[in-house]
Structures are given as structure tokens and as C-alpha cells.
Design a protein around this motif. Structure first.
Motif, mmCIF file in Angstrom:
data_model
loop_
_atom_site.group_PDB
_atom_site.id
_atom_site.type_symbol
_atom_site.label_atom_id
_atom_site.label_comp_id
_atom_site.label_asym_id
_atom_site.label_seq_id
_atom_site.Cartn_x
_atom_site.Cartn_y
_atom_site.Cartn_z
ATOM 1 N N GLY A 233 0.817 -1.195 0.000
ATOM 2 C CA GLY A 233 0.000 0.000 0.000
ATOM 3 C C GLY A 233 0.851 1.244 0.000
ATOM 4 O O GLY A 233 2.082 1.179 0.120
ATOM 5 N N ASP A 234 0.200 2.387 -0.149
ATOM 6 C CA ASP A 234 0.939 3.643 -0.152
ATOM 7 C C ASP A 234 1.300 4.023 1.282
ATOM 8 O O ASP A 234 0.711 3.511 2.243
ATOM 9 N N TYR B 61 -3.884 4.841 2.223
ATOM 10 C CA TYR B 61 -5.146 5.106 1.542
ATOM 11 C C TYR B 61 -5.445 4.086 0.439
ATOM 12 O O TYR B 61 -6.599 3.748 0.204
ATOM 13 N N PHE B 62 -4.403 3.666 -0.248
ATOM 14 C CA PHE B 62 -4.582 2.755 -1.374
ATOM 15 C C PHE B 62 -3.711 1.516 -1.163
ATOM 16 O O PHE B 62 -2.575 1.620 -0.686
ATOM 17 N N GLY B 63 -4.227 0.373 -1.537
ATOM 18 C CA GLY B 63 -3.430 -0.839 -1.401
ATOM 19 C C GLY B 63 -4.214 -2.068 -1.794
ATOM 20 O O GLY B 63 -5.329 -1.995 -2.328
ATOM 21 N N ARG C 276 -8.571 -5.182 -2.985
ATOM 22 C CA ARG C 276 -8.097 -3.838 -3.307
ATOM 23 C C ARG C 276 -8.911 -2.831 -2.498
ATOM 24 O O ARG C 276 -10.117 -2.993 -2.343
ATOM 25 N N TYR C 277 -8.234 -1.793 -2.014
ATOM 26 C CA TYR C 277 -8.978 -0.780 -1.269
ATOM 27 C C TYR C 277 -8.500 0.623 -1.636
ATOM 28 O O TYR C 277 -7.358 0.836 -2.024
ATOM 29 N N THR C 278 -9.425 1.546 -1.523
ATOM 30 C CA THR C 278 -9.166 2.971 -1.709
ATOM 31 C C THR C 278 -9.910 3.679 -0.565
ATOM 32 O O THR C 278 -10.625 3.028 0.207
ATOM 33 N N TYR D 214 -13.790 -0.921 -1.109
ATOM 34 C CA TYR D 214 -13.056 -2.138 -0.767
ATOM 35 C C TYR D 214 -13.621 -3.254 -1.632
ATOM 36 O O TYR D 214 -14.818 -3.553 -1.579
#
Length: 204
Positions: A110-111, A115-117, A132-134, A138
Motif C-alpha cells: 500500500g501507499d 489510503y490505497f493498497g 483492493r482498497y481505496t 473495498y
């Protein structure tokens, strides 16, 4: 005398080298958890190599040199892990001569802010998961093992029969091999010195 001695030394060293045993395996037929439909053609393919160092009839995580699943080596990829990305093998066990294979492998990242990953991982007998999530979503997909999942495993005859393992089946010299090679090189060096000492000077 010199050339035959070199040839004999190299031949002896090569005979003492053993190829790493390789097993190939596949699972066919999974339940798509998102649709609830069983796919009889969905397949996971892999292979692993290793030595039963303690001779207990099992290969464990510390005894395998490669574990490739769907094209990713989850032993080799551990070296690419960092603070924001992880890839590797959490557990592995195989009873040699049986169909008892268990493993948990995967990758995720993730970042820096979180937040993203996402990630992708496999747990034998349970499922293959991808997520995947933002900040706003999700998403997760899964293919689950069922009683209908078919498992096949066999010992490979060599890298030629398994292109996926061609780079993994390497000749691994054992300690005795290095000792034999060193002894041979010393003999070769000694023979070369004796030959140089008995050589006649060139006269003009």
C-alpha cells in the motif's frame, strides 16, 4: 598428463553434484465466491524444489529453495519486500510421497499513507483471495476450495519437462564437492609446477 588430470577432476566434481528435487502440482475446480458458481476449469498450477535435510519425510519452509504458484516464486520474492510491500511464504509443509501439501503464500502492499493498497494470497485447502482498497471502496474476490477440487502432484523428471522450473533446478554443490574440487585443483597446480621445473631452456 596435464589435460587428463584436469578432465578427471572436473568429471569427479560434476558427478558429486546433485540436482534439487522438484515437484509440480495443480488444483482444478473452485467455487467463485462472488457468483456462487463452481468453476470446474479454474486452475492453480505450481511447483517447488527442496531437500529433506533432516530426513524426517517432510519438506518444510526452511527446506525449500523455490515455491512457484501461478508464475510467482514466493520464496524468491521475499527479497523484494520493503516497508510498503511484502511478498513471501508464511507457511509450507509437504509429506514426501503423499498428497499432503499445505501452504500459505501471498503478497500485499500500500501507499505510505495507507489510503490505497491491496493484496493477493493463497491458503491451501481454503481459498485464493484478491483484495483492493481505496478511501472510498473495498473490493475482494475469492476462489474457494471445495470437495470437488481436484489435486494432482508428482515429482518432476527435470527442468526440461517443466519450463516454469527451468531457472530453479540448479546443480547444488554439496560440501564434499567443494573439497574434491579444491583437492583436484591443488593436484593440477602441483603437476603444472613440476612440468615447469623440468622444462628445458630454449636455445637459440
Amino acid at each position: 598428463m596435464f589435460k587428463p588430470l584436469v578432465f578427471a577432476t572436473l568429471l569427479a566434481a560434476s558427478c558429486a553434484v546433485h540436482a534439487v528435487p522438484v515437484w509440480t502440482f495443480s488444483y482444478t475446480g473452485f467455487l467463485d465466491e462472488n457468483t456462487g458458481i463452481f468453476s470446474s476449469t479454474y486452475k492453480l498450477k505450481g511447483s517447488f524444489s527442496g531437500h529433506d535435510g533432516n530426513h524426517d519425510g517432510f519438506l518444510d519452509k526452511d527446506e525449500i529453495s523455490t515455491f512457484i504458484l501461478n508464475g510467482v516464486d514466493y520464496i524468491g520474492c521475499a527479497g523484494t519486500s520493503n516497508e510498503f510491500y511484502r511478498c513471501g511464504t508464511d507457511s509450507f509443509s509437504f509429506q514426501i510421497g503423499s498428497k499432503k501439501l499445505d501452504f500459505s503464500v501471498g503478497e500485499n502492499g500500500g501507499d505510505p499513507e495507507g489510503y490505497f493498497g491491496g493484496g493477493h494470497y493463497f491458503v491451501a485447502g481454503d481459498g485464493e483471495y484478491d483484495y483492493r482498497y481505496t478511501p472510498d471502496s473495498y473490493l475482494m474476490s475469492a476462489y474457494r476450495w471445495t470437495d470437488q477440487t481436484r489435486f494432482n502432484i508428482g515429482k518432476s523428471k527435470g527442468a526440461g519437462n517443466n519450463p516454469m522450473m527451468a531457472s530453479a533446478v540448479l546443480a547444488v554443490p554439496e560440501p564434499g564437492t567443494w573439497a574434491m574440487l579444491a583437492t583436484g585443483l591443488l593436484l593440477v597446480a602441483g603437476a603444472a609446477r613440476r612440468r615447469a621445473g623440468t622444462a628445458q631452456p630454449v636455445r637459440n
